[in-house]
Write an enzyme that holds these catalytic residues in place. Sequence first.
Site, PDB file in Angstrom:
ATOM      1  N   LYS A   1       0.852  -1.201   0.000  1.00  0.00           N
ATOM      2  CA  LYS A   1       0.000   0.000   0.000  1.00  0.00           C
ATOM      3  C   LYS A   1       0.881   1.242   0.000  1.00  0.00           C
ATOM      4  CE  LYS A   1       0.933   1.325   4.341  1.00  0.00           C
ATOM      5  NZ  LYS A   1       1.701   2.403   4.761  1.00  0.00           N
TER       6      LYS A   1
ATOM      7  N   PRO B   1       9.496  -4.273  -0.380  1.00  0.00           N
ATOM      8  CA  PRO B   1      10.627  -3.923   0.473  1.00  0.00           C
ATOM      9  C   PRO B   1      10.209  -3.880   1.947  1.00  0.00           C
ATOM     10  CG  PRO B   1      10.474  -2.429  -1.396  1.00  0.00           C
ATOM     11  CD  PRO B   1       9.228  -3.264  -1.411  1.00  0.00           C
ATOM     12  N   VAL B   2      11.108  -4.371   2.802  1.00  0.00           N
ATOM     13  CA  VAL B   2      10.797  -4.489   4.235  1.00  0.00           C
ATOM     14  C   VAL B   2      11.097  -3.166   4.955  1.00  0.00           C
ATOM     15  CG1 VAL B   2      11.398  -5.735   6.361  1.00  0.00           C
ATOM     16  CG2 VAL B   2      11.301  -6.956   4.179  1.00  0.00           C
ATOM     17  N   ALA B   3      10.223  -2.820   5.911  1.00  0.00           N
ATOM     18  CA  ALA B   3      10.379  -1.609   6.741  1.00  0.00           C
ATOM     19  C   ALA B   3      10.574  -0.369   5.864  1.00  0.00           C
ATOM     20  CB  ALA B   3      11.537  -1.762   7.725  1.00  0.00           C
TER      21      ALA B   3
ATOM     22  N   GLY C   1       7.696   1.501   4.642  1.00  0.00           N
ATOM     23  CA  GLY C   1       6.504   2.356   4.602  1.00  0.00           C
ATOM     24  C   GLY C   1       5.516   1.902   3.548  1.00  0.00           C
TER      25      GLY C   1
ATOM     26  N   SER D   1       1.988  -5.945   6.971  1.00  0.00           N
ATOM     27  CA  SER D   1       0.525  -5.903   7.112  1.00  0.00           C
ATOM     28  C   SER D   1      -0.150  -6.588   5.925  1.00  0.00           C
ATOM     29  CB  SER D   1       0.039  -4.451   7.179  1.00  0.00           C
ATOM     30  OG  SER D   1       0.687  -3.779   8.221  1.00  0.00           O
ATOM     31  N   ALA D   2       0.402  -6.388   4.744  1.00  0.00           N
ATOM     32  CA  ALA D   2      -0.157  -7.033   3.550  1.00  0.00           C
ATOM     33  C   ALA D   2      -0.038  -8.550   3.677  1.00  0.00           C
ATOM     34  CB  ALA D   2       0.585  -6.546   2.302  1.00  0.00           C
TER      35      ALA D   2
ATOM     36  N   ASP E   1      -2.453  -1.353   9.881  1.00  0.00           N
ATOM     37  CA  ASP E   1      -2.673  -1.344   8.437  1.00  0.00           C
ATOM     38  C   ASP E   1      -3.365  -2.616   7.932  1.00  0.00           C
ATOM     39  OD1 ASP E   1      -1.459   1.109   8.289  1.00  0.00           O
ATOM     40  OD2 ASP E   1       0.457   0.356   7.561  1.00  0.00           O
TER      41      ASP E   1
END
Length: 282
Positions: A9, A92-94, A96, A101-102, A132
Amino acid sequence: MISGIAYAKVNLGLRVATRREDGFHPMDGIFQSVEIVDTLTLFASEVDEIRSSTARPLPDGIGNLAFRAAVAVRDVANSSQPIGVELDKAIPVAAGLGGGSADAAAALALAGRFFGVGTDALRELAPQLGSDVPFCLRGGTARVGGRGDELESLDPLSGFVLAIVVPPFELPTPAVFAQWDTMGEPKGLRIGSTQLPPPLRGNEDLVNDLYPAAVALAPQLDDWRLDLEHRWGRPVMLSGSGPSLYAFFLDIDEAKDATSAVPPGTRFAEPCNLSPFGWQLT
Ligand code: ATP
């Protein structure tokens, strides 16, 4: 065995209000699913296990949001069937982009099918897994309020492409919110509605209140944003607590032209409007 896709997102605006007594900051934002995806597979196993394919190791066991979500559904189903979750990560991790959450939302949906748990129960579990997750379970375009649990689906957006750059440093979400408190709740980075692509014009300005706090923690973020604005000749916005930065282009060709000189790793993503959930079975 059952597989599905988890969509990242982007926050098309994120307003934040004073921290509540329960520790959460009420928010008001427009969230948009985009076509950057992780793939999840859930299967019956001999023992509980989570496997993931990322350069950077993710939390194991219940610490992994995808696995935690699947186990929560199993508990609701009152089952003791050991499960495996395989996670092929491209979000990509961390960054934003709401990857954890996805994954949690997709795992809820898959485990719901696997264990025969209905959507009402999944919707109840979602906010317990993260702010999220309720949005990711629904997907598409939505106005998100409260602690992420107040959702109003909006008409699907189309007619633009996002170019997304993930700068090479991390901004942990809790640290950015804490910094925002410390700084006295500053107002955020703003893009006037006349500078937005036609489908978004006539609505409110786009604002991300977390930008000043993100820059206080990682001053190089502002250099990245200004450099991208200079290269692209248009405003650049922060997604969530960062560090992902994005700008709007009219179509994929315009985005690719404008971004031919940007750092490797630039991603292009069309808004993606899903129904009824922010996941798809493959
Ligand atoms: P948000 O925008 O929702 O704050 P984010 O996109 O900035 O989240 P994530 O990629 O969700 O960040 O990762 C946040 C943290 O969650 C990381 O520290 C990561 O180790 C942890 N995590 C747990 N499970 C997962 C998962 N399945 N995928 C990614 N991160 C996970």
